[in-house]
Design an enzyme around this catalytic site. Structure first.
Site, PDB file in Angstrom:
ATOM      1  N   LYS A 272      22.791 -50.485 -51.267  1.00 23.14           N
ATOM      2  CA  LYS A 272      21.525 -50.345 -52.101  1.00 23.14           C
ATOM      3  C   LYS A 272      20.339 -51.452 -51.979  1.00 23.14           C
ATOM      4  CE  LYS A 272      23.732 -49.084 -56.380  1.00 23.14           C
ATOM      5  NZ  LYS A 272      22.825 -47.526 -56.584  1.00 23.14           N
ATOM      6  N   ARG A 346      31.270 -40.621 -59.462  1.00 23.10           N
ATOM      7  CA  ARG A 346      31.851 -39.374 -59.430  1.00 23.10           C
ATOM      8  C   ARG A 346      33.366 -39.131 -58.950  1.00 23.10           C
ATOM      9  NH1 ARG A 346      26.689 -36.668 -57.040  1.00 23.10           N
ATOM     10  NH2 ARG A 346      25.931 -38.455 -58.015  1.00 23.10           N
TER      11      ARG A 346
HETATM   12  N1  BES Z   1      25.615 -46.645 -60.446  1.00 22.87           N
HETATM   13  C1  BES Z   1      24.526 -45.744 -59.946  1.00 22.87           C
HETATM   14  C2  BES Z   1      23.490 -45.238 -60.897  1.00 22.87           C
HETATM   15  C3  BES Z   1      22.652 -45.995 -61.586  1.00 22.87           C
HETATM   16  C4  BES Z   1      21.471 -46.242 -61.123  1.00 22.87           C
HETATM   17  C5  BES Z   1      23.232 -46.558 -62.726  1.00 22.87           C
HETATM   18  C6  BES Z   1      20.576 -47.273 -61.886  1.00 22.87           C
HETATM   19  C7  BES Z   1      22.462 -47.432 -63.528  1.00 22.87           C
HETATM   20  C8  BES Z   1      21.130 -47.890 -63.053  1.00 22.87           C
HETATM   21  C9  BES Z   1      25.116 -44.850 -59.021  1.00 22.87           C
HETATM   22  O1  BES Z   1      26.285 -45.034 -58.428  1.00 22.87           O
HETATM   23  C10 BES Z   1      24.346 -44.302 -58.085  1.00 22.87           C
HETATM   24  O2  BES Z   1      24.236 -45.301 -57.136  1.00 22.87           O
HETATM   25  N2  BES Z   1      23.990 -42.941 -57.814  1.00 22.87           N
HETATM   26  C11 BES Z   1      22.971 -42.768 -56.974  1.00 22.87           C
HETATM   27  C12 BES Z   1      23.603 -41.176 -56.509  1.00 22.87           C
HETATM   28  C13 BES Z   1      23.066 -40.723 -55.320  1.00 22.87           C
HETATM   29  C14 BES Z   1      23.638 -41.463 -54.168  1.00 22.87           C
HETATM   30  C15 BES Z   1      23.467 -39.258 -55.023  1.00 22.87           C
HETATM   31  C16 BES Z   1      21.599 -42.637 -57.530  1.00 22.87           C
HETATM   32  O3  BES Z   1      21.382 -42.224 -58.586  1.00 22.87           O
HETATM   33  O4  BES Z   1      20.623 -42.688 -56.642  1.00 22.87           O
HETATM   34 MN    MN Z   2      26.381 -46.034 -56.634  1.00 24.86          MN
END
Ligand code: BES
Ligand code: MN
Ligand code: ZN
Length: 494
Positions: A272, A346
């Site tokens: 990230k 997931r």
């Molecule tokens: N933990 C994050 C989602 C999240 C984002 C929670 C902001 C709280 C605040 C999750 O693991 C994630 O990174 N999801 C990705 C999924 C994508 C790579 C398909 C997302 O939402 O960008």
């Molecule tokens: Mn994530």
């Protein structure tokens, strides 16, 4: 890890004459504001200050806007905390918010021990909400410091004619559970990691009629929990799966809860960017909610069997980390082509849902800070509800409503399952940019036994408050979904 200690709180029939602070409601609109103070507070006020409480409040800029707090001098060196309730009739939601805002204002005050909460609480649901709001608003995360400050303990008296002791006791149990969840979310990720989180869950549930089993890395490998091992394999703090089982005699139904417990989500090799990583200690809020709610359900003695799973892992990049395009085997044998290492939640949930299906419950509910997409859709206070059953969705939304939490149903759609087709495994863990929260929900559904009812709560929108405090909701961990989960269990009682 500090246990959550609640301030003293008792219900009283009438406001005591001696108290350091009185919390009272301000209603109406800016032109006609009414302060609803106890008789003992209002008597002699004009004589001493030369103006009515409303005039004094107006001078100090008070508005009856819901949750707006104004501190006014009271008689006998008391302080009068006036909190706006808006113009509508008081509701559980509005008094919870007002009590929360007022309690938070009181925590910062000097030389205060006793606090009288004189907000509308003459109906059971209002009393419950005032107690919850007071306890939730009183919470503040304590800094980790060399010299911890000893905060003087406050003593709250909530004025209500509702004589039912159970209401106050139940509200206290539920609020405490929500505070435990908040505290875990707020803890820094070097202190709360899978092993220490599992230990904290064991400590919390000690003495409760809940059996706790913690599967460590050895158990996870031999048990085939490939989601956990893939996601958590990049960290030297290896994953854990906490299984909690509460099985009271004469239970009317069986509920399985599954929570995402990523103690830190760096994104993994699909790292990230810095700003989005800074709050990712909160990525275990689902597991926190599930564990804390299980504790509350057992403490309340609800006649529902609950089996809960906390899926705990840390998502870090390293030479042992999983990769995009890896093919993983989830618990139960289904294979997954890994789309993106940042879609990690997931994968641990898939293990938990497949394992939870073996318990053959009546309903499975999972809770997860799963997608940024849910946050884009719903903002920062409303969590998303997914289910392929209208009836189940209604049950969950109804529970959220009774609990005073904001939830909104989002669609699954057949298209979202299509996005998950893979040429190299049974399915892919993601695909495409649009509708990401729905695609994630479809992915989860494919790990739940088709015959079992299921709902998914995406709490990414409301699990962590980066803005400012609002009513009972503080900055940081919110403990969202705890109250809704308890209400879901309550709704399954015969
Ligand atoms: N933990 C994050 C989602 C999240 C984002 C929670 C902001 C709280 C605040 C999750 O693991 C994630 O990174 N999801 C990705 C999924 C994508 C790579 C398909 C997302 O939402 O960008
Ligand atoms: Mn994530
Ligand atoms: Zn995550």
């Amino acid at each position: 890890m500090n246990p959550i200690t609640l301030p003293a709180l008792t219900r009283v029939k009438a406001a005591p004459a001696k108290t350091d602070v009185v919390i009272a409601a301000l209603t109406g609109d800016t032109d006609s504001t009414v302060a609803h103070v106890p008789a003992s507070v209002g008597k002699g006020y004009e004589r001493k200050f030369g103006q009515s409480i409303e005039e004094m409040a107006a001078t100090l800029g008070a508005k009856p806007k819901l949750g707006q707090v104004t501190v006014v001098p009271g008689l006998n060196r008391q302080r009068l905390v006036l909190v706006g309730l808006g113009s509508a009739d008081p509701s559980p939601r509005s008094v919870r918010k007002a009590a929360g805002a007022a309690a938070r204002a009181v925590v910062g005050m000097k030389e205060v021990r006793t606090v009288t909460v004189a907000l509308p609480a003459d109906e059971p649901e209002l009393l419950r909400a005032v107690v919850e709001g007071t306890l939730l608003g009183h919470y503040a995360y304590a800094p980790v410091t060399a010299e911890p400050e000893d905060q003087p303990a406050l003593d709250f008296s909530v004025v209500s004619t509702v004589a039912d002791k159970e209401i106050v006791e139940q509200a206290r149990i539920v609020a405490q559970a929500q505070l435990v969840a908040r505290e875990w979310v707020n803890l820094p990720p070097n202190l709360l990691y899978p092993e220490s989180f599992a230990g904290a869950a064991e400590d919390l549930l000690k003495g409760r009629k809940v059996k706790v089993e913690v599967l460590d890395e050895g158990d996870l490998v031999s048990g085939g929990f490939g989601g956990h091992m893939a996601v958590g394999g990049g960290s030297s703090q290896l994953p854990r799966l906490v299984r909690m089982s509460y099985a009271p005699p004469r239970a009317s139904a069986h509920l399985v809860l599954v929570g995402k417990g990523i103690t830190f989500d760096s994104g993994g090799l699909n790292l990230k960017p810095g700003e989005s990583m800074s709050t990712m200690r909160s990525d275990m809020a689902g597991a926190a909610a599930v564990i804390a709610a299980t504790n509350a359900i057992a403490e309340l003695g609800l006649k529902v069997r609950v089996t809960a799973y906390g899926c705990l892992a840390e998502n870090l990049p390293s030479d042992t980390a999983f990769r995009p395009s890896d093919v993983l085997t989830i618990y139960g044998g289904k294979t997954v082509e890994n789309y993106n290492t940042d879609a990690e939640g997931r994968l641990v949930l898939a293990d938990g849902l497949a394992r939870g299906s073996e318990d053959q419950p009546d309903l499975i509910v999972d809770v997860a800070t799963l997608t940024g997409a849910a946050m884009v859709a719903l903002g920062t206070q409303i969590f998303g509800v997914f289910s392929d059953s209208d009836e189940v969705a209604e049950r969950v939304l109804g529970a959220a409503e009774s609990a005073g939490e904001e939830a909104w149903r989002l669609p699954m759609g057949e298209w979202s399952a299509k996005a998950l087709e893979s040429k190299v495994a049974d399915l892919k863990s993601g695909g495409g940019r649009w509708g990401g929260a729905s695609i994630a929900a479809s992915f989860l559904r494919s790990f739940v036994d088709e015959k079992i009812d299921w709902a998914h709560l995406d709490i990414a929108p409301a699990g962590f408050n980066e803005g400012s405090a609002d009513g009972e909701i503080p900055v940081g961990g919110t403990g969202v979904a705890v109250r809704t989960l308890v209400e879901i269990a309550r709704s399954m009682q015969a």
